[in-house]
Design a protein around this motif. Structure first.
Motif, PDB file in Angstrom:
ATOM      1  N   THR A  24      62.671  56.480  68.213  1.00  0.00           N
ATOM      2  CA  THR A  24      62.985  57.106  66.935  1.00  0.00           C
ATOM      3  C   THR A  24      64.495  57.031  66.739  1.00  0.00           C
ATOM      4  N   LEU A  25      64.951  57.267  65.518  1.00  0.00           N
ATOM      5  CA  LEU A  25      66.390  57.253  65.284  1.00  0.00           C
ATOM      6  C   LEU A  25      67.105  58.352  66.064  1.00  0.00           C
ATOM      7  N   PRO A  26      66.575  59.571  66.153  1.00  0.00           N
ATOM      8  CA  PRO A  26      67.233  60.552  67.020  1.00  0.00           C
ATOM      9  C   PRO A  26      67.339  60.089  68.471  1.00  0.00           C
ATOM     10  N   GLN A  27      66.345  59.368  68.971  1.00  0.00           N
ATOM     11  CA  GLN A  27      66.438  58.838  70.334  1.00  0.00           C
ATOM     12  C   GLN A  27      67.525  57.771  70.442  1.00  0.00           C
ATOM     13  N   VAL A  28      67.670  56.947  69.403  1.00  0.00           N
ATOM     14  CA  VAL A  28      68.754  55.967  69.397  1.00  0.00           C
ATOM     15  C   VAL A  28      70.104  56.677  69.408  1.00  0.00           C
ATOM     16  N   ILE A  29      70.235  57.710  68.602  1.00  0.00           N
ATOM     17  CA  ILE A  29      71.484  58.478  68.564  1.00  0.00           C
ATOM     18  C   ILE A  29      71.796  59.049  69.952  1.00  0.00           C
ATOM     19  N   ASP A  30      70.783  59.580  70.614  1.00  0.00           N
ATOM     20  CA  ASP A  30      70.994  60.131  71.965  1.00  0.00           C
ATOM     21  C   ASP A  30      71.385  59.033  72.941  1.00  0.00           C
ATOM     22  N   GLU A  50      58.732  55.884  55.003  1.00  0.00           N
ATOM     23  CA  GLU A  50      58.344  55.921  56.410  1.00  0.00           C
ATOM     24  C   GLU A  50      59.371  55.258  57.324  1.00  0.00           C
ATOM     25  N   SER A  51      60.412  54.673  56.753  1.00  0.00           N
ATOM     26  CA  SER A  51      61.407  53.988  57.570  1.00  0.00           C
ATOM     27  C   SER A  51      62.167  54.975  58.445  1.00  0.00           C
ATOM     28  N   PRO A  52      62.485  54.577  59.685  1.00  0.00           N
ATOM     29  CA  PRO A  52      63.277  55.471  60.539  1.00  0.00           C
ATOM     30  C   PRO A  52      64.730  55.607  60.087  1.00  0.00           C
ATOM     31  N   ILE A  53      65.206  54.656  59.288  1.00  0.00           N
ATOM     32  CA  ILE A  53      66.583  54.711  58.792  1.00  0.00           C
ATOM     33  C   ILE A  53      66.584  55.410  57.441  1.00  0.00           C
ATOM     34  N   PRO A  54      67.363  56.467  57.260  1.00  0.00           N
ATOM     35  CA  PRO A  54      67.385  57.168  55.978  1.00  0.00           C
ATOM     36  C   PRO A  54      67.681  56.232  54.811  1.00  0.00           C
ATOM     37  N   ASN A  55      66.931  56.421  53.738  1.00  0.00           N
ATOM     38  CA  ASN A  55      67.125  55.626  52.530  1.00  0.00           C
ATOM     39  C   ASN A  55      66.797  56.514  51.333  1.00  0.00           C
ATOM     40  N   ILE A  56      66.872  55.983  50.136  1.00  0.00           N
ATOM     41  CA  ILE A  56      66.713  56.824  48.946  1.00  0.00           C
ATOM     42  C   ILE A  56      65.276  57.287  48.739  1.00  0.00           C
ATOM     43  N   ALA A  57      64.320  56.723  49.512  1.00  0.00           N
ATOM     44  CA  ALA A  57      62.935  57.193  49.445  1.00  0.00           C
ATOM     45  C   ALA A  57      62.622  58.214  50.537  1.00  0.00           C
ATOM     46  N   SER A  58      63.576  58.480  51.417  1.00  0.00           N
ATOM     47  CA  SER A  58      63.345  59.395  52.537  1.00  0.00           C
ATOM     48  C   SER A  58      63.241  60.838  52.070  1.00  0.00           C
ATOM     49  N   ASP A  59      62.510  61.633  52.821  1.00  0.00           N
ATOM     50  CA  ASP A  59      62.463  63.079  52.614  1.00  0.00           C
ATOM     51  C   ASP A  59      63.874  63.634  52.840  1.00  0.00           C
ATOM     52  N   PRO A  60      64.434  64.361  51.886  1.00  0.00           N
ATOM     53  CA  PRO A  60      65.781  64.914  52.079  1.00  0.00           C
ATOM     54  C   PRO A  60      65.912  65.737  53.357  1.00  0.00           C
ATOM     55  N   TYR A  62      64.541  65.035  56.171  1.00  0.00           N
ATOM     56  CA  TYR A  62      64.754  64.077  57.254  1.00  0.00           C
ATOM     57  C   TYR A  62      66.206  63.600  57.259  1.00  0.00           C
ATOM     58  N   VAL A  63      66.743  63.331  56.079  1.00  0.00           N
ATOM     59  CA  VAL A  63      68.146  62.918  55.972  1.00  0.00           C
ATOM     60  C   VAL A  63      69.048  63.979  56.596  1.00  0.00           C
ATOM     61  N   ASP A  64      68.800  65.225  56.268  1.00  0.00           N
ATOM     62  CA  ASP A  64      69.609  66.318  56.815  1.00  0.00           C
ATOM     63  C   ASP A  64      69.442  66.414  58.329  1.00  0.00           C
ATOM     64  N   ARG A  65      68.224  66.169  58.804  1.00  0.00           N
ATOM     65  CA  ARG A  65      67.976  66.263  60.253  1.00  0.00           C
ATOM     66  C   ARG A  65      68.761  65.193  61.002  1.00  0.00           C
ATOM     67  N   ILE A  66      68.818  63.978  60.440  1.00  0.00           N
ATOM     68  CA  ILE A  66      69.575  62.903  61.089  1.00  0.00           C
ATOM     69  C   ILE A  66      71.063  63.238  61.109  1.00  0.00           C
ATOM     70  N   ARG A  67      71.592  63.733  59.978  1.00  0.00           N
ATOM     71  CA  ARG A  67      73.012  64.109  59.937  1.00  0.00           C
ATOM     72  C   ARG A  67      73.305  65.174  60.981  1.00  0.00           C
ATOM     73  N   GLU A  68      72.463  66.174  61.061  1.00  0.00           N
ATOM     74  CA  GLU A  68      72.682  67.282  61.999  1.00  0.00           C
ATOM     75  C   GLU A  68      72.509  66.831  63.449  1.00  0.00           C
ATOM     76  N   HIS A  69      71.535  65.949  63.697  1.00  0.00           N
ATOM     77  CA  HIS A  69      71.309  65.480  65.070  1.00  0.00           C
ATOM     78  C   HIS A  69      72.509  64.658  65.539  1.00  0.00           C
ATOM     79  N   GLU A 105      76.904  60.176  51.020  1.00  0.00           N
ATOM     80  CA  GLU A 105      77.606  61.452  50.958  1.00  0.00           C
ATOM     81  C   GLU A 105      76.799  62.539  51.658  1.00  0.00           C
ATOM     82  N   ARG A 106      75.498  62.568  51.457  1.00  0.00           N
ATOM     83  CA  ARG A 106      74.649  63.586  52.090  1.00  0.00           C
ATOM     84  C   ARG A 106      74.661  63.441  53.610  1.00  0.00           C
ATOM     85  N   LEU A 107      74.765  62.197  54.077  1.00  0.00           N
ATOM     86  CA  LEU A 107      74.801  61.933  55.518  1.00  0.00           C
ATOM     87  C   LEU A 107      76.191  62.185  56.117  1.00  0.00           C
TER      88      LEU A 107
END
Length: 293
Positions: A24-30, A50-60, A62-69, A105-107
């Motif tokens: 997962t992207l959080p695992q890549v970050i780790d 469904e993409s692991p990389i945040p994009n404009i179709a992603s659940d907001p 999820y975007v926030d979770r990636i930024r915070e992680h 900007e959100r990220l």
């Protein structure tokens, strides 16, 4: 590493594992946090919820979770990269890219690369076509850069996709846009796709660089028969992605050009070969350290 350069990865280096769900992207970050890497670029794989990389179709959320992680792991997200085709003047494409500015900007990301054409090559002399679509590319890139400036974001195009892969075409677009926050994501390896010498082309485009991608390729002559899995340069040479330092590029000359320039900013390892991505990233970044220390 010199103080004004930081070495990290593009998420595309982990594509083989991200695309299959092995990571997962959080695992890549780790993984990056535990490695020699200092940052991570996010390379969008398309507008897919469904993409692991945040994009404009992603659940907001999820975007926030990636930024915070990423923040919790101590891994700065340095750039967002996405595909786009601005060559037709389609307002929908411009709007789509500007929505990615909002996503960056959100990220908490302040650098963004958007393509300006698709990846398919054009047979024969494409100079007349380039001159025809250049006004569309420049107008769209200018509008996007001006919008991004209001968000404190620098935008860029990459030497990417054959049609604008040559160093002079990248510079023409950067100069024509003429916005202080519009630059280039400089991929040191991609120049061989149009049969240019990376050391020479990197030197020419470094003054305009926002991010530098470190990459390596195996190169075989046009009359070779290396088998499946290779692609052709504009002039017919066979190319395949390699672990950084294992391919045929003169990366020491490239590194000298970077060190001799005024460039300061992220160096992002982008691996796209056949080898296991974690092994390739581990060995690639270790080699990169030898180039810049």
């Amino acid at each position: 590493m010199t103080a004004d350069l930081s070495l990290g990865f593009s998420s595309y280096s982990f594509h083989a594992r991200l695309s299959t769900g092995e990571m997962t992207l959080p695992q890549v970050i780790d993984w990056v946090a535990a490695s020699e890497g200092e940052h991570l670029e996010l390379a969008s794989l398309g507008d897919d919820p469904e993409s692991p990389i945040p994009n404009i179709a992603s659940d907001p959320a999820y975007v926030d979770r990636i930024r915070e992680h990423a923040a919790a792991a101590g891994v700065p997200l340095t750039s967002l990269a996405l595909g786009a085709d601005l060559s037709t003047g389609d307002p929908a494409q411009i709007e789509r890219v500007m929505r990615h500015v909002d996503l960056a900007e959100r990220l908490g990301i302040t650098r963004m690369r958007h393509d300006v054409v698709g990846h398919a090559g054009v047979e024969g002399d494409d100079t007349p076509l380039f001159e025809q679509v250049l006004p569309h590319i420049v107008a769209a890139s200018t509008q996007i850069a001006q919008y991004a400036a209001t968000r404190g974001i620098t935008t860029s195009l990459e030497n990417h996709g054959f049609f604008v892969q040559a160093a002079d075409r990248v510079r023409r677009i950067v100069h024509a846009v003429d916005e202080p926050n519009f630059r280039t994501t400089l991929d040191v390896g991609n120049f061989v796709c149009v049969d240019e010498d990376p050391a020479a082309s990197v030197t020419q485009n470094l003054p305009y660089a926002m991010v530098v991608h470190l990459k390596d390729f195996y190169i075989r002559p046009a009359d070779a028969a290396p088998g499946a899995g290779w692609f052709r340069s504009r002039g017919g040479k066979h190319l395949r992605g390699a672990v950084l330092g294992s391919g045929d590029l003169d990366l020491r000359a490239v590194a000298r050009a970077i060190l001799d320039s005024d460039y300061s900013g992220p160096l992002a390892l982008e691996f796209e070969g056949w080898e296991d991505p974690l092994l390739a990233c581990e060995r690639g970044i270790a080699f990169a350290r030898t180039l810049f220390t």
